[in-house]
Motif scaffolding. Structure first.
Motif, PDB file in Angstrom:
ATOM      1  N   TRP A  98      31.481  54.126  65.798  1.00  0.00           N
ATOM      2  CA  TRP A  98      32.887  54.022  66.220  1.00  0.00           C
ATOM      3  C   TRP A  98      33.317  55.285  66.984  1.00  0.00           C
ATOM      4  N   PHE A  99      32.525  55.679  67.942  1.00  0.00           N
ATOM      5  CA  PHE A  99      32.726  56.958  68.623  1.00  0.00           C
ATOM      6  C   PHE A  99      33.928  56.936  69.560  1.00  0.00           C
ATOM      7  N   LYS A 100      34.634  58.062  69.580  1.00  0.00           N
ATOM      8  CA  LYS A 100      35.716  58.310  70.527  1.00  0.00           C
ATOM      9  C   LYS A 100      35.595  59.755  70.978  1.00  0.00           C
ATOM     10  N   GLY A 101      35.620  59.978  72.292  1.00  0.00           N
ATOM     11  CA  GLY A 101      35.481  61.337  72.783  1.00  0.00           C
ATOM     12  C   GLY A 101      35.596  61.405  74.290  1.00  0.00           C
ATOM     13  N   ASP A 102      35.524  62.617  74.820  1.00  0.00           N
ATOM     14  CA  ASP A 102      35.719  62.815  76.250  1.00  0.00           C
ATOM     15  C   ASP A 102      34.451  62.499  77.033  1.00  0.00           C
ATOM     16  N   LYS A 103      34.612  62.350  78.337  1.00  0.00           N
ATOM     17  CA  LYS A 103      33.514  61.932  79.201  1.00  0.00           C
ATOM     18  C   LYS A 103      32.368  62.938  79.192  1.00  0.00           C
ATOM     19  N   LYS A 104      32.683  64.229  79.146  1.00  0.00           N
ATOM     20  CA  LYS A 104      31.639  65.257  79.150  1.00  0.00           C
ATOM     21  C   LYS A 104      30.763  65.146  77.906  1.00  0.00           C
ATOM     22  N   THR A 105      31.385  64.909  76.754  1.00  0.00           N
ATOM     23  CA  THR A 105      30.615  64.757  75.519  1.00  0.00           C
ATOM     24  C   THR A 105      29.767  63.500  75.568  1.00  0.00           C
ATOM     25  N   PRO A 119      34.625  45.572  66.396  1.00  0.00           N
ATOM     26  CA  PRO A 119      35.454  44.558  67.057  1.00  0.00           C
ATOM     27  C   PRO A 119      36.643  45.114  67.845  1.00  0.00           C
ATOM     28  N   ASP A 120      36.987  46.380  67.655  1.00  0.00           N
ATOM     29  CA  ASP A 120      38.110  46.913  68.444  1.00  0.00           C
ATOM     30  C   ASP A 120      37.763  47.076  69.918  1.00  0.00           C
ATOM     31  N   VAL A 121      36.483  46.871  70.264  1.00  0.00           N
ATOM     32  CA  VAL A 121      36.101  46.921  71.684  1.00  0.00           C
ATOM     33  C   VAL A 121      36.744  45.762  72.458  1.00  0.00           C
ATOM     34  N   LEU A 122      37.238  44.757  71.733  1.00  0.00           N
ATOM     35  CA  LEU A 122      37.897  43.635  72.395  1.00  0.00           C
ATOM     36  C   LEU A 122      39.299  43.984  72.875  1.00  0.00           C
ATOM     37  N   TYR A 123      39.897  45.042  72.285  1.00  0.00           N
ATOM     38  CA  TYR A 123      41.295  45.315  72.626  1.00  0.00           C
ATOM     39  C   TYR A 123      41.657  46.792  72.751  1.00  0.00           C
ATOM     40  N   GLU A 124      40.790  47.707  72.379  1.00  0.00           N
ATOM     41  CA  GLU A 124      41.118  49.128  72.390  1.00  0.00           C
ATOM     42  C   GLU A 124      40.609  49.780  73.676  1.00  0.00           C
ATOM     43  N   LYS A 125      41.521  50.331  74.467  1.00  0.00           N
ATOM     44  CA  LYS A 125      41.177  50.854  75.787  1.00  0.00           C
ATOM     45  C   LYS A 125      40.136  51.961  75.725  1.00  0.00           C
ATOM     46  N   THR A 142      37.935  52.683  73.489  1.00  0.00           N
ATOM     47  CA  THR A 142      36.640  52.161  73.060  1.00  0.00           C
ATOM     48  C   THR A 142      35.944  51.457  74.209  1.00  0.00           C
ATOM     49  N   ARG A 143      36.692  50.687  74.968  1.00  0.00           N
ATOM     50  CA  ARG A 143      36.140  49.969  76.117  1.00  0.00           C
ATOM     51  C   ARG A 143      35.656  50.952  77.184  1.00  0.00           C
ATOM     52  N   GLU A 144      36.344  52.070  77.338  1.00  0.00           N
ATOM     53  CA  GLU A 144      35.930  53.069  78.323  1.00  0.00           C
ATOM     54  C   GLU A 144      34.581  53.689  77.939  1.00  0.00           C
ATOM     55  N   VAL A 145      34.386  53.953  76.647  1.00  0.00           N
ATOM     56  CA  VAL A 145      33.092  54.469  76.198  1.00  0.00           C
ATOM     57  C   VAL A 145      32.007  53.422  76.428  1.00  0.00           C
ATOM     58  N   ALA A 146      32.315  52.165  76.112  1.00  0.00           N
ATOM     59  CA  ALA A 146      31.347  51.080  76.308  1.00  0.00           C
ATOM     60  C   ALA A 146      30.969  50.927  77.770  1.00  0.00           C
ATOM     61  N   ASP A 147      31.920  51.136  78.647  1.00  0.00           N
ATOM     62  CA  ASP A 147      31.650  51.029  80.081  1.00  0.00           C
ATOM     63  C   ASP A 147      30.733  52.162  80.545  1.00  0.00           C
ATOM     64  N   GLN A 148      30.909  53.347  79.969  1.00  0.00           N
ATOM     65  CA  GLN A 148      30.134  54.514  80.393  1.00  0.00           C
ATOM     66  C   GLN A 148      28.747  54.549  79.765  1.00  0.00           C
ATOM     67  N   TYR A 149      28.613  54.076  78.523  1.00  0.00           N
ATOM     68  CA  TYR A 149      27.360  54.223  77.795  1.00  0.00           C
ATOM     69  C   TYR A 149      26.335  53.183  78.226  1.00  0.00           C
ATOM     70  N   GLU A 154      31.573  40.642  73.949  1.00  0.00           N
ATOM     71  CA  GLU A 154      32.463  41.514  74.729  1.00  0.00           C
ATOM     72  C   GLU A 154      31.677  42.589  75.463  1.00  0.00           C
ATOM     73  N   LEU A 155      30.661  43.128  74.827  1.00  0.00           N
ATOM     74  CA  LEU A 155      29.821  44.121  75.501  1.00  0.00           C
ATOM     75  C   LEU A 155      29.093  43.489  76.686  1.00  0.00           C
ATOM     76  N   ALA A 156      28.680  42.239  76.535  1.00  0.00           N
ATOM     77  CA  ALA A 156      28.044  41.527  77.652  1.00  0.00           C
ATOM     78  C   ALA A 156      29.024  41.387  78.810  1.00  0.00           C
ATOM     79  N   PHE A 157      30.275  41.077  78.490  1.00  0.00           N
ATOM     80  CA  PHE A 157      31.302  40.951  79.525  1.00  0.00           C
ATOM     81  C   PHE A 157      31.535  42.285  80.231  1.00  0.00           C
ATOM     82  N   ILE A 158      31.644  43.371  79.454  1.00  0.00           N
ATOM     83  CA  ILE A 158      31.882  44.698  80.029  1.00  0.00           C
ATOM     84  C   ILE A 158      30.736  45.110  80.947  1.00  0.00           C
ATOM     85  N   LYS A 159      29.517  44.790  80.549  1.00  0.00           N
ATOM     86  CA  LYS A 159      28.341  45.164  81.331  1.00  0.00           C
ATOM     87  C   LYS A 159      28.016  44.154  82.431  1.00  0.00           C
ATOM     88  N   GLY A 160      28.686  43.005  82.406  1.00  0.00           N
ATOM     89  CA  GLY A 160      28.464  42.015  83.457  1.00  0.00           C
ATOM     90  C   GLY A 160      27.106  41.349  83.393  1.00  0.00           C
TER      91      GLY A 160
END
Length: 262
Positions: free
Chosen positions: A160-167, A182-188, A190-197, A232-238
């Protein structure tokens, strides 16, 4: 689709809910659970659950969002873990007390002792060649990364990681895994980390019995929700859901060395 809940507190559910979860794992295509511990009593219960159901893989540790154990309590915990090391999937849940520290109003919070305790658990993980499951968010994450790097730990799982882009970039470079709830479905954030990772370093979790919002509001957190996380992760990653499911499942089995068990 097969799923593995990479982080759950199964011992913290009421007995009837816990039994419902265990009895419904197969029908919900949930292959296994990594059940993390809060303290010695929690470790003991998770071991008991594992001995009754091999799908429940226990991790042993001391959750950082609580008061520090006394020296005698810590000695008992370390001795117990050492005696049961062959049965544990990982050291966890361990980490640093971001929320507890934020709530402290006394000005006498001993953060350094929490850092020392985390380092002791990291040394345990290294000694026993086990992964370490981390609760380390925001400005605690770089400190945790520093300890992992100091002791050359590669098998690190930030839940359940939350942190800055550099980290995040530092964690990716080190090959550390993260898991999403499951908060990846609605938490901004969390979705940003999922998009970057990268998907190859991801896993899915519930952190149950923690409750969730949105479509999960008012529902008991069940490992079956992992399938929603995968979609949801599949959707984020396309990518197709089946592809995401296969990758996440393989990641978790590889990280926790489950290939010889399941």
């Amino acid at each position: 689709m097969k799923a593995i809940d990479a982080h759950i507190h199964l011992d913290k559910y009421p007995k009837d809910e816990r039994e419902r979860i265990i009895n419904s794992l197969g029908e919900n295509q949930v292959e296994a659970l990594i059940s993390v511990s809060m303290d010695l009593a929690s470790c003991t219960e998770n071991l008991r659950l594992f001995e009754n159901c091999p799908r429940i893989l226990p991790a042993f540790g001391y959750h950082p969002e609580q008061q520090l154990p006394s020296d005698s309590e810590l000695d008992k915990l370390f001795t117990w873990i050492g005696g049961n090391k062959e049965k544990m999937a990982a050291i966890g849940e361990v980490g640093l007390p971001y929320y507890l520290r934020a709530e402290d109003k006394t000005g006498a919070f001993s953060y350094e002792r929490y850092v020392e305790l985390l380092e002791q658990f990291i040394l345990f993980a290294n000694k026993f060649n086990k992964p370490v499951i981390l609760h380390a968010v925001y400005d605690d994450a770089p400190i945790a990364c520093g300890l992992l790097e100091k002791h050359n730990i590669e098998k690190a799982h930030f839940h359940w990681f939350k942190g800055d882009k550099k980290t995040v970039e530092r964690m990716i470079a080190n090959g550390y895994h993260v898991s999403f709830t499951p908060d990846v479905l609605y938490e901004k954030e969390t979705r940003e980390v999922a998009d970057q990772y990268p998907l190859q370093l991801m896993m899915a979790e519930t952190d149950g019995p923690w409750p969730f919002e949105g479509r999960f509001s008012g529902k008991m957190t069940h490992p079956a929700m992992i399938l929603d996380v995968v979609k949801e992760l599949a959707f984020i990653k396309g990518i197709p859901v089946e592809q995401a499911s296969s990758i996440l499942h393989a990641n978790t089995k590889r990280f926790y060395k489950l290939k010889d068990i399941f």
